[in-house]
Design an enzyme around this catalytic site. Structure first.
Site, PDB file in Angstrom:
ATOM      1  N   ARG A  92      11.356  12.991  68.548  1.00  0.00           N
ATOM      2  CA  ARG A  92       9.857  13.233  68.665  1.00  0.00           C
ATOM      3  C   ARG A  92       9.152  12.416  69.436  1.00  0.00           C
ATOM      4  O   ARG A  92       7.889  12.473  69.108  1.00  0.00           O
ATOM      5  CB  ARG A  92       9.453  13.673  67.092  1.00  0.00           C
ATOM      6  N   LYS A 107       4.315   9.882  70.260  1.00  0.00           N
ATOM      7  CA  LYS A 107       5.221  10.165  69.155  1.00  0.00           C
ATOM      8  C   LYS A 107       4.338  11.584  68.168  1.00  0.00           C
ATOM      9  O   LYS A 107       3.546  11.459  67.842  1.00  0.00           O
ATOM     10  CB  LYS A 107       5.249   8.942  67.996  1.00  0.00           C
ATOM     11  N   ASP A 119      11.619  19.246  64.381  1.00  0.00           N
ATOM     12  CA  ASP A 119      10.507  20.273  65.225  1.00  0.00           C
ATOM     13  C   ASP A 119       9.961  19.384  66.073  1.00  0.00           C
ATOM     14  O   ASP A 119       8.949  19.870  66.952  1.00  0.00           O
ATOM     15  CB  ASP A 119       9.451  20.729  64.352  1.00  0.00           C
ATOM     16  N   GLY A 120      10.184  18.066  66.219  1.00  0.00           N
ATOM     17  CA  GLY A 120       9.620  17.220  67.195  1.00  0.00           C
ATOM     18  C   GLY A 120       8.107  16.813  66.960  1.00  0.00           C
ATOM     19  O   GLY A 120       7.506  16.199  67.690  1.00  0.00           O
ATOM     20  N   ARG A 170       1.708   5.406  71.020  1.00  0.00           N
ATOM     21  CA  ARG A 170       2.269   3.821  70.841  1.00  0.00           C
ATOM     22  C   ARG A 170       3.022   3.172  71.957  1.00  0.00           C
ATOM     23  O   ARG A 170       3.393   3.640  72.658  1.00  0.00           O
ATOM     24  CB  ARG A 170       3.183   3.949  69.547  1.00  0.00           C
ATOM     25  N   ASP A 246      18.935   2.013  63.488  1.00  0.00           N
ATOM     26  CA  ASP A 246      18.105   2.671  64.666  1.00  0.00           C
ATOM     27  C   ASP A 246      16.789   2.233  64.493  1.00  0.00           C
ATOM     28  O   ASP A 246      15.744   2.809  65.342  1.00  0.00           O
ATOM     29  CB  ASP A 246      18.187   4.104  64.530  1.00  0.00           C
ATOM     30  N   ASN A 247      16.166   1.493  63.414  1.00  0.00           N
ATOM     31  CA  ASN A 247      14.896   1.013  63.216  1.00  0.00           C
ATOM     32  C   ASN A 247      14.934  -0.409  63.330  1.00  0.00           C
ATOM     33  O   ASN A 247      13.756  -0.927  63.025  1.00  0.00           O
ATOM     34  CB  ASN A 247      14.126   1.674  62.061  1.00  0.00           C
ATOM     35  N   ASP A 256       8.976   1.475  64.057  1.00  0.00           N
ATOM     36  CA  ASP A 256       8.962   2.753  63.357  1.00  0.00           C
ATOM     37  C   ASP A 256       8.653   2.510  61.951  1.00  0.00           C
ATOM     38  O   ASP A 256       9.179   2.419  60.783  1.00  0.00           O
ATOM     39  CB  ASP A 256      10.609   3.158  63.163  1.00  0.00           C
TER      40      ASP A 256
HETATM   41  P1  AMP Z   1      12.784   7.890  61.738  1.00  0.00           P
HETATM   42  O1  AMP Z   1      13.025   8.118  60.161  1.00  0.00           O
HETATM   43  O2  AMP Z   1      11.157   8.726  62.047  1.00  0.00           O
HETATM   44  O3  AMP Z   1      12.970   6.663  62.129  1.00  0.00           O
HETATM   45  O4  AMP Z   1      13.684   9.045  62.228  1.00  0.00           O
HETATM   46  C1  AMP Z   1      15.034   9.118  62.227  1.00  0.00           C
HETATM   47  C2  AMP Z   1      15.575  10.027  63.456  1.00  0.00           C
HETATM   48  O5  AMP Z   1      15.179  11.384  63.051  1.00  0.00           O
HETATM   49  C3  AMP Z   1      15.098   9.777  64.674  1.00  0.00           C
HETATM   50  O6  AMP Z   1      16.002   9.883  65.718  1.00  0.00           O
HETATM   51  C4  AMP Z   1      14.037  10.641  64.914  1.00  0.00           C
HETATM   52  O7  AMP Z   1      13.625  11.153  66.195  1.00  0.00           O
HETATM   53  C5  AMP Z   1      14.371  11.887  64.242  1.00  0.00           C
HETATM   54  N1  AMP Z   1      13.150  12.669  63.683  1.00  0.00           N
HETATM   55  C6  AMP Z   1      12.487  12.350  62.652  1.00  0.00           C
HETATM   56  N2  AMP Z   1      11.735  13.280  62.384  1.00  0.00           N
HETATM   57  C7  AMP Z   1      11.845  14.319  63.398  1.00  0.00           C
HETATM   58  C8  AMP Z   1      11.220  15.481  63.708  1.00  0.00           C
HETATM   59  N3  AMP Z   1      10.073  16.010  62.996  1.00  0.00           N
HETATM   60  N4  AMP Z   1      11.775  16.273  64.694  1.00  0.00           N
HETATM   61  C9  AMP Z   1      12.755  15.760  65.574  1.00  0.00           C
HETATM   62  N5  AMP Z   1      13.477  14.441  65.144  1.00  0.00           N
HETATM   63  C10 AMP Z   1      12.679  13.860  64.245  1.00  0.00           C
HETATM   64 MG    MG Z   2      13.255   5.509  63.613  1.00  0.00          MG
END
Ligand code: AMP
Ligand code: MG
Length: 478
Positions: A92, A107, A119-120, A170, A246-247, A256
């Site tokens: 997203r 973001k 949903d991005g 960001r 990944d964070n 993140d």
């Molecule tokens: P995060 O917990 O934000 O670090 O996200 C973990 C992973 O899930 C990353 O690859 C994000 O891009 C993906 N992600 C989180 N929320 C969404 C969303 N609403 N739509 C698409 N990908 C998401």
């Molecule tokens: Mg992340």
């Protein structure tokens, strides 16, 4: 510089095709500016008046692209709660280009190849949290990604209920994660892995460019930066909450922002993430988890590097962390000499804070004016035997200081923040924003930018966290 004069580059696109995927942002319906970071715009050389134009809202909404912008999403994998997930990526976040080493990301700007079932989008509450906290960390002199602006919208986004979508613009000197390396290593795509390593060196450790042993120095530098970053988190009382690989930033930045928390009362075992049933990402576990993550990075780099040399470097992590942490804590305590028993001394204090349930930030701020009068700490409800005993040892320790009491106070007041953005404060700003009232965001932005100043107008946020909001957990859903 006017927005029309912006010329962005896309250095990441020089990497092999598998590292990224072109994407067109999907704008939100009914976008409007919620907040813009004027001081940061000035740092970037963008006229602050430009931030209040319709064109800027279009820019943040991804419906207007500056010259040179070539939007893409980055591919990465990662260990989430210890389990390897082979394909994550910017689900997203849309990269829209680079200016003077700052990479811009939107973001919440819609789906990408890596969105999986998402949903991005990003909802308003989580966008407010990321926007404010990244600036707060910057204000605290802790390495972090930054935020230039946040827009809201009329766009409905479903989580547990219908919410409004938002986008944070960001910026970071690097968006490369430990998980970016893991992606190529686990797929055995070693050419890409090598290209990525060269890229990360050029981007974040340019002093290593061209050196024969640059890969091993690179790993060494990542270990050192990570140790220093975590030491700062521990010293200031920041619990990230989702330290998946990944964070984890390859450049040693806080990245993140999710269900994070600043400690209210000191609790070594604090868990801020509701999904973290076993406390993998608890406050006290952060230094160990960072080491675990560095080990995952080490494994990912092993096709390029001798594993034994990397093991040796990694075995130095604990000492690096401990040294950095002690440096931070000595500054917080106003100690200008280093002594052998300092870790025991610090742990003694933390034990007392934990037992007496003392607010971590308030304690150090009060201590920043301590002049030997024990009763001065009474206001915090600290007049108990264990604190008394610790203060006596502090008195003895201060006798070894070279600086005067006044000098110590001055330094400590610039080290121990008066304000940190506790979750209850952010929640107040979110509740107001969800009703269309955005001024609280600017208030918190002001104290986030300069957390060491007195800000008499915002005294209401320098006190104890209301009992019902202390050390609560937040959901990951954002
Ligand atoms: P995060 O917990 O934000 O670090 O996200 C973990 C992973 O899930 C990353 O690859 C994000 O891009 C993906 N992600 C989180 N929320 C969404 C969303 N609403 N739509 C698409 N990908 C998401
Ligand atoms: Mg992340």
């Amino acid at each position: 510089m006017k927005l029309n004069e912006l010329k962005l580059t896309n250095p990441y696109l020089s990497l092999p095709q598998e590292c990224h995927d072109p994407v067109t942002p999907t704008p939100l319906k009914g976008p409007f500016l919620i907040h813009a970071n004027e001081p940061f715009a000035e740092e970037l050389g963008i006229d602050k008046e430009e931030l209040h134009t319709g064109r800027f809202v279009e820019f943040v909404n991804g419906s207007w692209h500056p010259e040179g912008s070539n939007p893409f999403a980055m591919c990465y994998a990662g260990h989430q709660f210890g389990h390897y997930v082979p394909q994550l990526g910017d689900g997203r976040a849309v990269n829209i280009g680079t200016l003077n080493g700052w990479h811009f990301q939107l973001k919440g700007a819609g789906v990408t190849k890596y969105s999986r079932s998402g949903d991005g989008r990003a909802v308003l509450r989580s966008s407010i949290r990321e926007y404010l906290m990244s600036e707060a960390m910057h204000g605290l002199h802790i390495e972090t990604t930054r935020a230039l602006a946040m827009i809201g919208s009329n766009h409905s986004v479903y989580r547990q209920e219908w919410e409004k979508g938002a986008i944070v613009l960001r910026l970071s000197p690097s968006w490369v994660r430990f998980g970016t390396f893991e992606y190529f290593a686990h797929k055995k795509h070693f050419d890409e892995l090598k290209a990525l390593t060269e890229y990360a060196i050029a981007e974040s450790y340019p002093h290593l460019i061209g050196q024969n042993d640059r890969y091993i120095r690179f790993f060494e530098a990542v270990v050192a930066c990570t140790a220093k970053l975590i030491a700062k988190w521990q010293a200031v009382g920041f619990n990230h909450g989702v330290m998946n690989t990944d964070n984890m930033s390859i450049a040693g930045l806080t990245i993140d922002y999710g269900p994070y928390a600043f400690l209210d009362v000191y609790d070594h075992n604090n868990i801020c993430n509701h999904s973290d049933a076993y406390g993998r990402y608890s406050f006290g576990n952060q230094p160990d988890v960072a080491e675990w993550n560095l080990r995952a990075l080490m494994t990912a780099l092993s096709p390029l590097l001798d594993i034994h040399t990397m093991e040796e470097i990694l075995s130095g992590y604990r000492t690096l962390y401990r040294t950095a942490y002690l440096d931070e804590m000595r500054q917080k305590l106003g100690l200008d000499t280093a002594e052998k028993g300092d870790m025991v001394f610090v742990k003694h204090l933390l034990g007392v804070l934990q037992a007496l349930q003392v607010d971590y930030t308030l304690f150090f701020r009060a201590l920043s004016r301590y002049d030997g009068e024990h009763k001065a700490l009474l206001s915090l409800g600290l007049y108990h035997a264990p604190m008394q005993e610790w203060l006596e040892s502090y008195d003895r320790r201060l006798e070894h200081n070279k600086s005067s009491t006044t000098e110590r106070h001055e330094k400590m007041l610039q080290t121990n923040p008066k304000y940190v953005l506790k979750n209850y404060m952010l929640q107040e700003a979110i509740d107001a924003a969800e009703k269309g009232e955005y001024t609280r965001i600017d208030d918190l932005f002001q104290i986030a930018r300069n957390p060491f100043a007195e800000h008499p107008k915002f005294e209401c946020w320098a006190g104890h966290t209301p009992e019902e909001h202390r050390n609560t957990k937040l959901s990951c859903s954002s």
